[in-house]
Scaffold this motif. Structure first.
Motif, mmCIF file in Angstrom:
data_model
loop_
_atom_site.group_PDB
_atom_site.id
_atom_site.type_symbol
_atom_site.label_atom_id
_atom_site.label_comp_id
_atom_site.label_asym_id
_atom_site.label_seq_id
_atom_site.Cartn_x
_atom_site.Cartn_y
_atom_site.Cartn_z
ATOM 1 N N THR A 159 0.838 -1.205 0.000
ATOM 2 C CA THR A 159 0.000 0.000 0.000
ATOM 3 C C THR A 159 0.866 1.245 0.000
ATOM 4 O O THR A 159 0.619 2.186 -0.770
ATOM 5 N N GLU A 160 1.877 1.262 0.830
ATOM 6 C CA GLU A 160 2.761 2.442 0.875
ATOM 7 C C GLU A 160 3.507 2.621 -0.437
ATOM 8 O O GLU A 160 3.719 3.755 -0.888
ATOM 9 N N ALA A 161 3.895 1.528 -1.076
ATOM 10 C CA ALA A 161 4.580 1.626 -2.367
ATOM 11 C C ALA A 161 3.662 2.242 -3.422
ATOM 12 O O ALA A 161 4.102 3.064 -4.233
ATOM 13 N N LEU A 162 2.382 1.868 -3.413
ATOM 14 C CA LEU A 162 1.438 2.467 -4.360
ATOM 15 C C LEU A 162 1.179 3.935 -4.045
ATOM 16 O O LEU A 162 1.052 4.756 -4.956
ATOM 17 N N ARG A 163 1.097 4.251 -2.776
ATOM 18 C CA ARG A 163 0.915 5.664 -2.402
ATOM 19 C C ARG A 163 2.107 6.501 -2.858
ATOM 20 O O ARG A 163 1.940 7.638 -3.274
ATOM 21 N N ALA A 164 3.296 5.922 -2.824
ATOM 22 C CA ALA A 164 4.493 6.622 -3.302
ATOM 23 C C ALA A 164 4.420 6.875 -4.806
ATOM 24 O O ALA A 164 5.081 7.776 -5.319
ATOM 25 N N GLU A 165 3.598 6.101 -5.523
ATOM 26 C CA GLU A 165 3.386 6.291 -6.962
ATOM 27 C C GLU A 165 2.255 7.284 -7.223
ATOM 28 O O GLU A 165 1.832 7.468 -8.360
ATOM 29 N N GLY A 166 1.714 7.886 -6.141
ATOM 30 C CA GLY A 166 0.679 8.903 -6.290
ATOM 31 C C GLY A 166 -0.743 8.390 -6.285
ATOM 32 O O GLY A 166 -1.661 9.116 -6.669
ATOM 33 N N LEU A 167 -0.962 7.157 -5.843
ATOM 34 C CA LEU A 167 -2.311 6.601 -5.830
ATOM 35 C C LEU A 167 -2.963 6.725 -4.461
ATOM 36 O O LEU A 167 -2.298 6.588 -3.430
ATOM 37 N N ALA A 168 -4.265 6.947 -4.482
ATOM 38 C CA ALA A 168 -5.088 6.792 -3.288
ATOM 39 C C ALA A 168 -5.393 5.291 -3.207
ATOM 40 O O ALA A 168 -5.819 4.701 -4.201
ATOM 41 N N VAL A 169 -5.145 4.690 -2.062
ATOM 42 C CA VAL A 169 -5.309 3.246 -1.915
ATOM 43 C C VAL A 169 -6.283 2.960 -0.790
ATOM 44 O O VAL A 169 -6.148 3.497 0.319
ATOM 45 N N ASP A 170 -7.261 2.105 -1.084
ATOM 46 C CA ASP A 170 -8.247 1.684 -0.086
ATOM 47 C C ASP A 170 -8.303 0.169 -0.038
ATOM 48 O O ASP A 170 -8.235 -0.487 -1.081
ATOM 49 N N SER A 171 -8.424 -0.356 1.163
ATOM 50 C CA SER A 171 -8.659 -1.789 1.371
ATOM 51 C C SER A 171 -9.726 -1.923 2.428
ATOM 52 O O SER A 171 -9.764 -1.122 3.377
ATOM 53 N N LEU A 172 -10.572 -2.919 2.271
ATOM 54 C CA LEU A 172 -11.616 -3.122 3.272
ATOM 55 C C LEU A 172 -11.078 -3.775 4.529
ATOM 56 O O LEU A 172 -11.565 -3.525 5.622
ATOM 57 N N LEU A 173 -10.071 -4.635 4.377
ATOM 58 C CA LEU A 173 -9.564 -5.424 5.493
ATOM 59 C C LEU A 173 -8.042 -5.386 5.537
ATOM 60 O O LEU A 173 -7.401 -5.281 4.506
ATOM 61 N N ALA A 174 -7.504 -5.486 6.717
ATOM 62 C CA ALA A 174 -6.059 -5.602 6.885
ATOM 63 C C ALA A 174 -5.770 -6.758 7.841
ATOM 64 O O ALA A 174 -6.483 -6.953 8.826
ATOM 65 N N PHE A 175 -4.758 -7.528 7.492
ATOM 66 C CA PHE A 175 -4.319 -8.637 8.338
ATOM 67 C C PHE A 175 -2.829 -8.440 8.615
ATOM 68 O O PHE A 175 -2.061 -8.155 7.691
ATOM 69 N N PRO A 176 -2.392 -8.612 9.856
ATOM 70 C CA PRO A 176 -0.966 -8.495 10.162
ATOM 71 C C PRO A 176 -0.192 -9.677 9.599
ATOM 72 O O PRO A 176 -0.770 -10.732 9.309
#
Length: 178
Positions: A159-176
């Motif tokens: 997610t952080e890598a995509l944000r660094a490419e200028g994208l807004a990123v959404d996910s419904l769920l996160a798992f550690p």
């Protein structure tokens, strides 16, 4: 209870698959639940920013989410496939894997320059394939500024890598973990 716990309960975790230490997040159990799948699509559609012309789904489970999202968003479906799977003229993007390289492709005439594209997949881990898909769409002249995933594995950094490419990123769920 937090947002989307109802959906999280529908995802099965399979320990030590495909190798020891991996906690595989199996979305097939959510897909088997018609209400759960519909709810996931409704929530992903609600998270979409502005209008989109195309929903780009990454092979293979991303196709399911792209097709389902295309209906409420009144958009077409753009297939991002593994090399050798599409007939006709394609454009390609190579990317690095943990051990080696891979390539994704799309039809060279799949979008018109300036088309607004939402990138979708079932899960984001390291983000290598998703970042390659963004480059591919942009190479073809598409405008991709947002991506959505059912599941994020934030510890792997995609997610952080995509944000660094200028994208807004959404996910419904996160798992550690991974």
């Amino acid at each position: 209870m937090t947002a989307n716990d109802d959906l999280k309960a529908l995802i099965r975790t399979i320990p030590d698959f495909p190798k020891p230490g991996i906690q595989f997040r199996d979305i097939t159990t959510l897909l088997l639940d018609p209400k759960g799948f519909a709810t996931a699509i409704d929530r992903m559609a609600a998270a979409t920013r502005g209008e989109v012309d195309l929903i780009a789904g990454i092979e293979a489970r991303g196709f399911l989410f792209a097709a389902a999202l295309a209906v409420p968003l009144n958009a077409g479906v753009l297939l991002i496939r593994k090399d050798g799977k599409l007939p006709g003229a394609t454009i390609a993007e190579d990317y690095a894997l943990e051990y080696g390289h891979d390539r994704i492709v799309m039809h060279e005439d799949a979008l018109v320059p300036g088309a607004r594209v939402l990138l979708v997949d079932d899960l984001i881990a390291t983000g290598g394939t998703a970042r390659a898909a963004v480059r591919l769409i942009r190479k073809a002249g598409g405008v991709v500024e947002q991506a959505q995933f059912l599941v994020d594995l934030p510890d792997l950094g995609g997610t952080e890598a995509l944000r660094a490419e200028g994208l807004a990123v959404d996910s419904l769920l996160a798992f550690p973990g991974h």
